[in-house]
Design a protein around this motif. Structure first.
Motif, PDB file in Angstrom:
ATOM      1  N   PRO A 188       0.796  -1.230   0.000  1.00 28.31           N
ATOM      2  CA  PRO A 188       0.000   0.000   0.000  1.00 28.31           C
ATOM      3  C   PRO A 188       0.829   1.281   0.000  1.00 28.31           C
ATOM      4  O   PRO A 188       0.289   2.348  -0.312  1.00 28.31           O
ATOM      5  N   GLU A 189       2.109   1.206   0.339  1.00 26.56           N
ATOM      6  CA  GLU A 189       2.946   2.405   0.370  1.00 26.56           C
ATOM      7  C   GLU A 189       3.928   2.444  -0.805  1.00 26.56           C
ATOM      8  O   GLU A 189       4.974   3.087  -0.731  1.00 26.56           O
ATOM      9  N   ASN A 190       3.555   1.810  -1.895  1.00 31.36           N
ATOM     10  CA  ASN A 190       4.396   1.827  -3.093  1.00 31.36           C
ATOM     11  C   ASN A 190       4.138   3.130  -3.842  1.00 31.36           C
ATOM     12  O   ASN A 190       3.164   3.266  -4.584  1.00 31.36           O
ATOM     13  N   ASP A 191       5.014   4.112  -3.627  1.00 31.59           N
ATOM     14  CA  ASP A 191       4.771   5.443  -4.186  1.00 31.59           C
ATOM     15  C   ASP A 191       4.756   5.439  -5.710  1.00 31.59           C
ATOM     16  O   ASP A 191       3.959   6.160  -6.341  1.00 31.59           O
ATOM     17  N   ARG A 192       5.610   4.609  -6.338  1.00 33.33           N
ATOM     18  CA  ARG A 192       5.644   4.576  -7.803  1.00 33.33           C
ATOM     19  C   ARG A 192       4.349   4.008  -8.380  1.00 33.33           C
ATOM     20  O   ARG A 192       3.818   4.523  -9.363  1.00 33.33           O
ATOM     21  N   ALA A 193       3.838   2.949  -7.766  1.00 41.24           N
ATOM     22  CA  ALA A 193       2.584   2.375  -8.241  1.00 41.24           C
ATOM     23  C   ALA A 193       1.428   3.357  -8.044  1.00 41.24           C
ATOM     24  O   ALA A 193       0.547   3.490  -8.908  1.00 41.24           O
ATOM     25  N   LEU A 194       1.428   4.067  -6.927  1.00 40.38           N
ATOM     26  CA  LEU A 194       0.385   5.073  -6.687  1.00 40.38           C
ATOM     27  C   LEU A 194       0.455   6.186  -7.719  1.00 40.38           C
ATOM     28  O   LEU A 194      -0.574   6.635  -8.242  1.00 40.38           O
ATOM     29  N   GLY A 195       1.680   6.650  -8.025  1.00 43.08           N
ATOM     30  CA  GLY A 195       1.827   7.692  -9.035  1.00 43.08           C
ATOM     31  C   GLY A 195       1.340   7.230 -10.393  1.00 43.08           C
ATOM     32  O   GLY A 195       0.613   7.953 -11.095  1.00 43.08           O
ATOM     33  N   ASN A 220     -10.395  12.344 -12.392  1.00 41.32           N
ATOM     34  CA  ASN A 220      -9.340  13.227 -11.891  1.00 41.32           C
ATOM     35  C   ASN A 220      -9.315  13.318 -10.374  1.00 41.32           C
ATOM     36  O   ASN A 220      -8.243  13.473  -9.780  1.00 41.32           O
ATOM     37  N   GLU A 221     -10.467  13.231  -9.730  1.00 41.01           N
ATOM     38  CA  GLU A 221     -10.491  13.303  -8.262  1.00 41.01           C
ATOM     39  C   GLU A 221      -9.706  12.131  -7.666  1.00 41.01           C
ATOM     40  O   GLU A 221      -8.891  12.312  -6.752  1.00 41.01           O
ATOM     41  N   ARG A 255      -6.031  12.020  -5.540  1.00 40.93           N
ATOM     42  CA  ARG A 255      -5.836  11.328  -4.259  1.00 40.93           C
ATOM     43  C   ARG A 255      -4.611  10.424  -4.308  1.00 40.93           C
ATOM     44  O   ARG A 255      -3.806  10.386  -3.373  1.00 40.93           O
ATOM     45  N   ASP A 256      -4.467   9.672  -5.406  1.00 36.69           N
ATOM     46  CA  ASP A 256      -3.299   8.788  -5.531  1.00 36.69           C
ATOM     47  C   ASP A 256      -2.008   9.590  -5.610  1.00 36.69           C
ATOM     48  O   ASP A 256      -0.996   9.237  -4.991  1.00 36.69           O
TER      49      ASP A 256
END
Length: 292
Positions: free
Chosen positions: A221-228, A240-241, A245-246
């Motif tokens: 859940p804290e994978n910043d690259r996957a979130l980006g 877009n909302e 958030r991601d």
């Protein structure tokens, strides 16, 4: 109290050898625990006791390299190689240090020498492939990756590394195939899901990209690259909302994530939140180009 009462008595040669040996062994465990300053302290004492032990110099050099004290690492590897000129490990590690310093031709010379001694050393082949890629000798880098995979097809990272190179070359279908092979070896390989999702995004296969990125984030859940990346996909899909958030979360996890600032700025611009978009573009320029 008389002077020198707390000084350690001078050790006999046999005792010095014994103590140095235990210090080297303890340092190896410190290295395994990523306690590199403690390892360096033990190895420094070990070297003072027995200066001609190549392993101690090599291990200290490796600790210096891992914590990015590159000049100190080079000095230690030079001494290790003076004592043991045909150490493939020291040559490979010195090559990695040269590469980290951008001294790629020197790195290549060390990798080539090391591979004459240990031609099937996967980590040295991988380091050589990385150096070739950084030298923009991409076809040669691919050849090295092919050698690595041929040696053992059951290493997920080897498929992923070649996939990353294909993606760097904008060969997205080939990259997706390699990430898929990585996931066949390791079905919960977070980075392979994340990178395959990114490659799928690049060829507009958004539903599949979202599925992969969702799985990567479910696993980490804290994978910043996957979130980006998921933020970028959600924006392309019109949400877009959710994208913001991601991207907010990705930047919260890594305040220096330049690409995420750029993407979030573009999303905010689409939402006509221009002051916030300007702030994100400004931050991206600061991080990438040093603007102030």
């Amino acid at each position: 109290m008389s002077e020198g009462i707390n000084e350690k008595p001078e050790l006999s040669e046999a005792a010095a050898q014994s103590r140095a040996s235990v210090l080297r062994s303890r340092a190896e465990s410190y290295i395994a625990l990523s306690r590199h300053d403690a390892a360096i302290a033990d190895l420094t004492e070990s070297i003072a006791l027995v200066p001609d032990n190549a392993r101690a110099w090599r291990l200290r050099g490796e600790s210096h390299r891992i914590i990015e004290r590159y000049e100190a690492a080079l000095s230690d590897f030079d001494e290790a190689l003076r004592l043991e000129p045909d150490s493939g490990y020291a040559l490979g590690s010195r090559g990695q240090t040269y590469a980290a310093l951008g001294r790629l031709e020197e790195a290549m010379a060390d990798f080539e020498h090391a591979l004459t001694l240990t031609p099937e050393s996967l980590w040295i082949l991988e380091a050589k492939a990385d150096a070739l890629a950084d030298l923009d000798r991409l076809d040669e880098a691919l050849e090295e990756h092919a050698k690595i995979i041929a040696l053992n097809e059951q290493i997920a990272y080897s498929w992923l590394a070649r996939g990353d190179l294909y993606q760097r070359m904008h060969l997205y279908s080939e990259a997706i195939d390699d990430y898929t092979r990585a996931l066949e070896v390791d079905p919960e390989y977070v980075r392979a899901f994340s990178r395959r999702g990114e490659a799928l995004r690049m060829i507009d296969r958004y539903d599949e990209a979202l599925s992969d990125l969702n799985r990567a984030i479910e696993l980490d859940p804290e994978n910043d690259r996957a979130l980006g990346s998921r933020g970028a996909v959600l924006s392309e899909m019109g949400d877009n909302e959710a994208a913001v958030r991601d991207l907010d979360r990705a930047i919260e996890l890594d305040e220096d994530y330049t690409w995420a600032y750029r993407v979030r700025g573009e999303v905010l611009q689409e939402m006509e939140r221009h002051e916030e978009a300007v702030a994100d573009f400004t931050r991206a320029l600061e991080l990438e180009f040093g603007d102030s």
